[in-house]
Write an enzyme that holds these catalytic residues in place. Structure first.
Site, PDB file in Angstrom:
ATOM      1  CE  LYS A 202      -3.378  -2.774  -0.208  1.00 33.55           C
ATOM      2  NZ  LYS A 202      -4.268  -3.353   0.785  1.00 33.55           N
TER       3      LYS A 202
HETATM    4  C1  LIG Z   1      -5.226  -4.543   1.120  1.00 36.47           C
HETATM    5  C2  LIG Z   1      -6.705  -4.397   1.163  1.00 36.47           C
HETATM    6  C3  LIG Z   1      -7.458  -4.714   2.295  1.00 36.47           C
HETATM    7  C4  LIG Z   1      -6.886  -5.397   3.487  1.00 36.47           C
HETATM    8  O1  LIG Z   1      -5.816  -4.743   4.054  1.00 36.47           O
HETATM    9  P1  LIG Z   1      -4.972  -5.497   5.193  1.00 36.47           P
HETATM   10  O2  LIG Z   1      -4.265  -4.371   5.885  1.00 36.47           O
HETATM   11  O3  LIG Z   1      -4.041  -6.415   4.465  1.00 36.47           O
HETATM   12  O4  LIG Z   1      -5.919  -6.214   6.058  1.00 36.47           O
HETATM   13  C5  LIG Z   1      -8.805  -4.449   2.278  1.00 36.47           C
HETATM   14  N1  LIG Z   1      -9.413  -3.924   1.197  1.00 36.47           N
HETATM   15  C6  LIG Z   1      -8.733  -3.622   0.083  1.00 36.47           C
HETATM   16  C7  LIG Z   1      -9.460  -3.028  -1.082  1.00 36.47           C
HETATM   17  C8  LIG Z   1      -7.358  -3.874   0.024  1.00 36.47           C
HETATM   18  O5  LIG Z   1      -6.675  -3.620  -1.108  1.00 36.47           O
END
Ligand SMILES: *Cc1c(COP(=O)(O)O)cnc(C)c1O
Length: 394
Positions: A202
């Site tokens: 991210k």
């Molecule tokens: C990465 C992601 C999540 C989950 O994030 P985590 O921190 O890994 O739990 C949820 N929704 C979307 C759209 C994502 O891309």
């Protein structure tokens, strides 16, 4: 997801020059020496679980989000689940979610015992179609969970007008959208409950982690309890337990990574925007890729994911991805349409239910985009796409 070569640091020989080039993954975190030193200092401090670094990171996030209450979590998935619980959502309730998203968005609804009601997305933005979302509202609808897909914000005015008309909560899955803004207002600085992800792919990472931006200050204590064993703010003495809370508190080691990342977030996102702009300039293939919606300066470009022109190719997406990998370039798939996984088919969802999500799910490819890549890398990706698609044209 489809990028194991990322880990094994593969190298590839450039077809044109014969030079060895490092494997280019579709995503890679930027961790500087200052961050590594800060981690070492926290590890040596003797306090490595939730403590002063978490407090400081939450305060810095709050600052970044215009003074809102912010609490951190071990993941966005945990933050979303706690958000649903804090809204009192459970068995018998419905939550509206887009069919084009990562598994977590709908899985958390199932985990609290409610029913995810999928809605198709708009083909250009890949964000939930708010007209269809409104048509999906029933007397059991308790919340709508939009995703700001790839960092391109949902139309917030229309979203909150819809929520107000029907008296439902909004839990924004802003996993892609730290640093995004809508009409000049940062995502997470307004609105109901907003969950961010700090997974390594991210725009900001804490290794694993997440955060929840909270509008209703009366809900903060309940969210803290749901985050940590039913106890308030981590305190174990002199307190009662009223709710079977989970265990989602971030560690100080992770929080100190987040603090260092947050200081560079604007710079990271500027680089992402520059590389996205370069893709728009240089990605010129025959048959043409269908490029994602451009958005404006408020787009944080979590990823750059065009659609393959499959009807004009004599091979499939796997062949394209393999050919890119052979040229030393990682390509991701974000995401297969969520309603077509077995769990959701068992709830009655079928192919054909959400044609836009299904079309995107079949043809999407995520090209490399991360702050530490270079203009040269973007050009190499563009040239490779052009070469491979030219060869696979039917
Ligand atoms: C990465 C992601 C999540 C989950 O994030 P985590 O921190 O890994 O739990 C949820 N929704 C979307 C759209 C994502 O891309």
């Amino acid at each position: 997801m489809a990028d194991r070569a990322h880990a094994r640091k593969a190298t590839a020989r450039s077809a044109s020059t014969g030079r060895q080039t490092a494997f280019l993954p579709f995503a890679r975190p930027t961790i500087d020496e200052e961050t590594i030193a800060a981690v070492a200092a926290v590890l040596r401090s003797g306090w490595i679980a939730s403590g002063p670094q978490v407090d400081a990171f939450e305060a810095a996030l709050s600052d970044y989000l215009g003074g809102r209450a912010v609490r951190t979590f071990t993941s966005a998935t945990g933050a979303l689940e706690v958000a649903l619980q804090a809204c009192g959502i459970g068995p018998g309730d419905e939550v509206i979610v887009p069919a084009m998203t990562f598994a977590a968005t709908a899985n958390v609804v199932v985990r609290v015992g409610a029913r995810p009601v999928f809605v198709d997305v708009e083909p250009a933005t890949r964000n939930i179609d708010l007209g269809r979302a409104e048509a999906a509202v029933t007397s059991r609808t308790r919340a709508i969970m939009p995703v700001h897909f790839a960092g391109l914000p949902v139309d917030m005015d229309a979203l909150y007008a819809l929520a107000q008309r029907h008296g439902v909560r909004v839990i924004e899955d802003a996993a892609h959208a730290i640093g995004s803004s809508h009409r000049g207002r940062r995502i997470g600085s307004f609105g109901d409950l907003i969950a961010f992800s700090f997974h390594p792919n991210k725009n900001l990472t804490t290794i694993e982690g997440g955060a929840l931006s909270i509008r209703e200050s009366v809900e903060v204590k309940q969210i803290e309890r749901l985050r940590f064993h039913g106890l308030e703010n981590g305190s174990e003495s002199g307190m009662d337990i009223l709710v079977a809370g989970g265990k989602y508190n971030l560690s100080d080691v992770a929080a100190c990574v987040g603090l260092a990342q947050l200081r560079r977030l604007e710079q990271f996102n500027r680089r992402r925007r520059e590389f996205a702009a370069r893709y728009f300039e240089r990605l010129d293939t025959d048959p043409p890729l269908l490029l994602p919606a451009r958005g404006d300066e408020g787009h944080s470009w979590h990823m750059f994911a065009p659609l393959l022109p499959l009807d004009r190719m004599r091979a499939g997406r796997v062949d394209f991805i393999r050919a890119m990998r052979e040229r030393g370039i990682g390509v991701g798939v974000h995401y297969p349409a969520l309603h077509l996984f077995s769990l959701y088919r068992k709830m009655g969802y079928r192919p054909g239910d959400f044609p836009n999500a299904e079309h995107i799910g079949r043809s999407t490819v995520t090209l490399p985009l991360f702050p530490a890549m270079s203009e040269n890398d973007v050009d190499r990706v563009c040239d490779s796409c052009a070469g491979i698609l030219g060869r696979l044209r039917n």
